[in-house]
Design an enzyme around this catalytic site. Structure first.
Site, mmCIF file in Angstrom:
data_model
loop_
_atom_site.group_PDB
_atom_site.id
_atom_site.type_symbol
_atom_site.label_atom_id
_atom_site.label_comp_id
_atom_site.label_asym_id
_atom_site.label_seq_id
_atom_site.Cartn_x
_atom_site.Cartn_y
_atom_site.Cartn_z
ATOM 1 N N SER A 134 107.678 69.078 53.081
ATOM 2 C CA SER A 134 108.397 69.772 53.310
ATOM 3 C C SER A 134 108.850 70.745 51.791
ATOM 4 C CB SER A 134 109.170 68.755 54.122
ATOM 5 O OG SER A 134 109.889 68.245 53.997
ATOM 6 N N HIS A 172 104.392 61.900 56.861
ATOM 7 C CA HIS A 172 105.409 62.522 55.612
ATOM 8 C C HIS A 172 106.752 62.109 56.720
ATOM 9 C CE1 HIS A 172 108.878 64.629 53.360
ATOM 10 N NE2 HIS A 172 108.050 66.351 53.744
ATOM 11 N N HIS A 189 104.734 55.380 48.852
ATOM 12 C CA HIS A 189 105.287 56.090 48.357
ATOM 13 C C HIS A 189 104.249 56.681 47.961
ATOM 14 C CE1 HIS A 189 108.436 59.368 48.136
ATOM 15 N NE2 HIS A 189 108.769 59.599 48.637
ATOM 16 N N ARG A 247 117.108 54.783 49.851
ATOM 17 C CA ARG A 247 117.833 55.629 51.078
ATOM 18 C C ARG A 247 117.443 54.434 52.072
ATOM 19 N NH1 ARG A 247 114.244 60.648 51.183
ATOM 20 N NH2 ARG A 247 112.726 58.926 51.262
ATOM 21 N N ASP A 281 111.885 55.897 55.897
ATOM 22 C CA ASP A 281 111.722 56.236 57.704
ATOM 23 C C ASP A 281 111.396 55.041 58.091
ATOM 24 O OD1 ASP A 281 111.225 59.078 57.682
ATOM 25 O OD2 ASP A 281 109.697 59.092 56.369
HETATM 26 N N1 HAX Z 1 99.596 51.254 55.044
HETATM 27 C C1 HAX Z 1 98.247 51.381 54.575
HETATM 28 N N2 HAX Z 1 97.913 52.049 53.216
HETATM 29 C C2 HAX Z 1 98.708 52.543 52.147
HETATM 30 C C3 HAX Z 1 99.836 52.325 52.532
HETATM 31 C C4 HAX Z 1 100.673 51.515 54.153
HETATM 32 N N3 HAX Z 1 101.610 52.246 54.395
HETATM 33 N N4 HAX Z 1 100.557 53.207 52.245
HETATM 34 C C5 HAX Z 1 99.481 53.500 50.972
HETATM 35 N N5 HAX Z 1 98.199 53.433 51.526
HETATM 36 C C6 HAX Z 1 96.828 53.200 51.079
HETATM 37 C C7 HAX Z 1 96.828 55.101 51.324
HETATM 38 O O1 HAX Z 1 96.001 55.703 52.520
HETATM 39 C C8 HAX Z 1 95.520 54.979 49.623
HETATM 40 O O2 HAX Z 1 94.032 54.625 50.357
HETATM 41 P P1 HAX Z 1 92.858 54.896 50.347
HETATM 42 O O3 HAX Z 1 92.056 55.063 48.786
HETATM 43 O O4 HAX Z 1 91.957 54.547 51.280
HETATM 44 O O5 HAX Z 1 93.310 56.590 50.608
HETATM 45 C C9 HAX Z 1 95.699 54.227 49.277
HETATM 46 O O6 HAX Z 1 97.370 53.047 49.803
HETATM 47 C C10 HAX Z 1 95.935 54.059 47.992
HETATM 48 O O7 HAX Z 1 97.674 55.047 48.510
HETATM 49 P P2 HAX Z 1 99.002 55.371 46.944
HETATM 50 O O8 HAX Z 1 98.770 56.220 45.902
HETATM 51 O O9 HAX Z 1 99.508 54.329 47.632
HETATM 52 O O10 HAX Z 1 100.033 56.448 48.119
HETATM 53 P P3 HAX Z 1 99.857 58.233 48.224
HETATM 54 O O11 HAX Z 1 100.853 58.248 47.308
HETATM 55 O O12 HAX Z 1 98.238 58.392 48.762
HETATM 56 O O13 HAX Z 1 100.694 58.147 49.901
HETATM 57 C C11 HAX Z 1 101.685 57.698 51.213
HETATM 58 C C12 HAX Z 1 101.776 58.252 50.050
HETATM 59 C C13 HAX Z 1 103.415 57.509 52.014
HETATM 60 C C14 HAX Z 1 101.491 58.970 52.177
HETATM 61 C C15 HAX Z 1 101.392 56.662 52.083
HETATM 62 O O14 HAX Z 1 102.192 55.542 51.381
HETATM 63 C C16 HAX Z 1 101.666 56.108 52.874
HETATM 64 O O15 HAX Z 1 99.877 56.456 54.170
HETATM 65 N N6 HAX Z 1 101.797 56.010 53.979
HETATM 66 C C17 HAX Z 1 102.356 54.981 54.489
HETATM 67 C C18 HAX Z 1 103.087 56.822 55.792
HETATM 68 C C19 HAX Z 1 104.715 56.436 55.262
HETATM 69 O O16 HAX Z 1 105.828 55.799 55.367
HETATM 70 N N7 HAX Z 1 105.031 58.522 55.535
HETATM 71 C C20 HAX Z 1 106.546 58.840 54.773
HETATM 72 C C21 HAX Z 1 107.043 58.146 53.646
HETATM 73 C C22 HAX Z 1 107.827 58.924 53.505
HETATM 74 C C23 HAX Z 1 108.551 60.050 53.549
HETATM 75 O O17 HAX Z 1 107.176 60.821 53.175
HETATM 76 N N8 HAX Z 1 109.161 60.428 54.252
HETATM 77 O O18 HAX Z 1 109.026 61.862 54.548
#
Ligand code: HAX
Length: 435
Positions: free
Chosen positions: A240, A270, A317, A326, A372
């Site tokens: 964002s 996000h 994250h 938070r 979240d």
């Molecule tokens: N559950 C399952 N798998 C997860 C995970 C979770 N909560 N978090 C990360 N992973 C997986 C990723 O999907 C990725 O898988 P692949 O290798 O198959 O692609 C792997 O672990 C490595 O990811 P990472 O490097 O640890 O995480 P990223 O930096 O790529 O992504 C995210 C960060 C926040 C998008 C990710 O942790 C996620 O999808 N979390 C769940 C959704 C979520 O809670 N989002 C909100 C985040 C906070 C925010 O922005 N709020 O607005």
């Protein structure tokens, strides 16, 4: 000129030579190298954005203008009878880097009241949208619709020096921010409360008025203040914030930029994760007939989610490598105000059980909860059970940080963004696997 705007101008004038000197005299100094993994993987960790408004340490979490969350809550002036500060004081802090006095804060409170008048056509637009439209679509559309009000566009068309860009950006950002709680609460009451909007109360501050327009009594005003401040800023690289910065870098005005950022916030990886946490939790409790699960049942449900290729919402994250402060701030609120609430107990149980499972799965770099994972339960407790509305609340908060940032972007003359693309052939050549 208001006292806040004057103070901001002072700060801008003092800051400008620092940025100019760095760019002119030290422009060749390296701060980052980019690997193939980073080019393919969402530029994770590439240091190519500048902001002084907040900084995110992977282990400590966010600092707003150098202050941790508890320090921020402690330092800012509080609303009488409330435990949380004025949101307007936080806006002052993010803009100027200074903690305002009570008097300085109240001046912003008054200024916002003047600016908070939402044009009728915004309500008309919202009313023409099908009621099952997602509230984030409504929110983003309402923001975009007001673009015709932009002071920046008007001044730009009249011909304005680059040095003055920050001034109409400040006007647009302040007008927009002051209106957001009104628009958000209107969407809520129209969509989920049988179309019974509540008019603003001119005696109240940003958070107090939001709670009033939502129709939820004290301490929901404090929930609103806490929530908006916690969600305000998280550096510039999240989707964002980065979107708002990127769009504004083309000299698109604050309305275009914020609307775009809100669209990015609406993604489930996000901001929409807060809705997803509640959706996941409710679906799971429904399966158990409303009962709290045992630890084993919860573990099984978490593994089912992972094994079906989905993420556990609210966990992980891109930058953080520990429990999000938070999350902790909201957890502390729950421990104080709703310690025995069953949904809070379940959320706490998920907190206990999830990190070891994510560690065992071995994919997520951060197994800990983010903001979240905890925010929905607070809303649910106070009666906001329409969880697809939660990301709108996030959006009102996020606007504080991103709007402060684009004022400073214009003040410091940050360039239009234009990173360079490579082809897959070029990456293979760089990797030495293709000639
Ligand atoms: N559950 C399952 N798998 C997860 C995970 C979770 N909560 N978090 C990360 N992973 C997986 C990723 O999907 C990725 O898988 P692949 O290798 O198959 O692609 C792997 O672990 C490595 O990811 P990472 O490097 O640890 O995480 P990223 O930096 O790529 O992504 C995210 C960060 C926040 C998008 C990710 O942790 C996620 O999808 N979390 C769940 C959704 C979520 O809670 N989002 C909100 C985040 C906070 C925010 O922005 N709020 O607005």
């Amino acid at each position: 000129m208001s006292a806040l705007k004057e103070k901001l101008f002072e700060k801008i004038e003092a800051h400008r030579p620092r940025t100019t000197r760095l760019a002119k005299e030290f422009g060749d100094v390296k701060v980052s190298d980019v690997t193939i993994a980073q080019a393919i993987g969402g530029a994770r960790g590439v240091k190519c954005l500048v902001t002084d408004i907040s900084y995110l340490d992977p282990f400590e979490g966010i600092r707003f203008r150098g202050m941790t969350i508890p320090e921020t809550f402690k330092a800012l002036p509080k609303v009488p009878g409330s435990e949380y500060p004025y949101v307007e004081a936080h806006w002052y802090l993010l803009l100027t880097g200074e903690v305002p006095t009570k008097e300085q804060t109240l001046e912003v409170v008054e200024e916002f009241k003047e600016r908070a008048k939402v044009p009728q056509y915004v309500y008309d637009l919202l009313r023409t949208m099908p009621r099952d439209t997602h509230p984030m679509t409504m929110f983003s559309s309402a923001i975009l619709a007001m673009q015709r009000e932009s002071v920046f566009v008007k001044r730009y068309q009249e011909g304005m020096s680059k040095m003055d860009y920050w001034d109409p950006m400040y006007e647009d950002a302040s007008n927009l921010l002051a209106r957001l709680p009104v628009i958000a609460a209107y969407i809520y009451r129209m969509k989920y409360r049988s179309d019974t909007p509540i008019a603003a109360d001119p005696k109240l501050d940003f958070g107090g008025n939001f709670a009033h327009m939502m129709g939820i009594p004290h301490p929901y005003d404090d929930v609103a203040r806490m929530y908006f401040i916690l969600h305000s800023d998280h550096e510039s690289g999240n989707v964002s914030a980065h979107t708002v910065h990127l769009v504004a870098s083309a000299l698109s005005d604050a309305y275009y930029a914020l609307s775009a950022g809100i669209n990015g916030l609406a993604g489930p990886l996000h901001g929409l994760a807060n809705q997803e946490v509640l959706r996941w939790t409710q679906a799971f409790m429904d399966k158990l007939g409303g009962q709290l699960p045992t630890k084993e049942q919860l573990e099984e449900a978490l593994w089912d989610t992972l094994n079906s290729g989905q993420v556990i919402p609210g966990y992980g994250h891109a930058v953080l490598r520990k429990t999000d402060p938070r999350y902790t701030a909201q957890r502390e609120f729950c421990l104080k105000n709703l310690p025995d609430y069953p949904l809070f107990k379940l959320i706490s149980m998920i907190y206990e059980v999830t990190p070891p499972i994510l560690e065992k799965q071995g994919k997520a770099k951060n197994p800990w909860p983010n903001v979240d994972a905890q925010s929905g339960v607070v809303q649910w407790y106070y009666g906001v059970t329409d969880y697809d509305f939660y990301t709108v609340l996030f959006g009102v908060g996020r606007a504080i940080g991103v709007l402060a940032n684009i004022i400073w972007d214009r003040a410091l003359g940050y360039a239009i963004e234009r990173p360079k693309s490579l082809t897959t052939d070029m990456l293979e050549e760089a990797a030495g696997i293709k000639k």
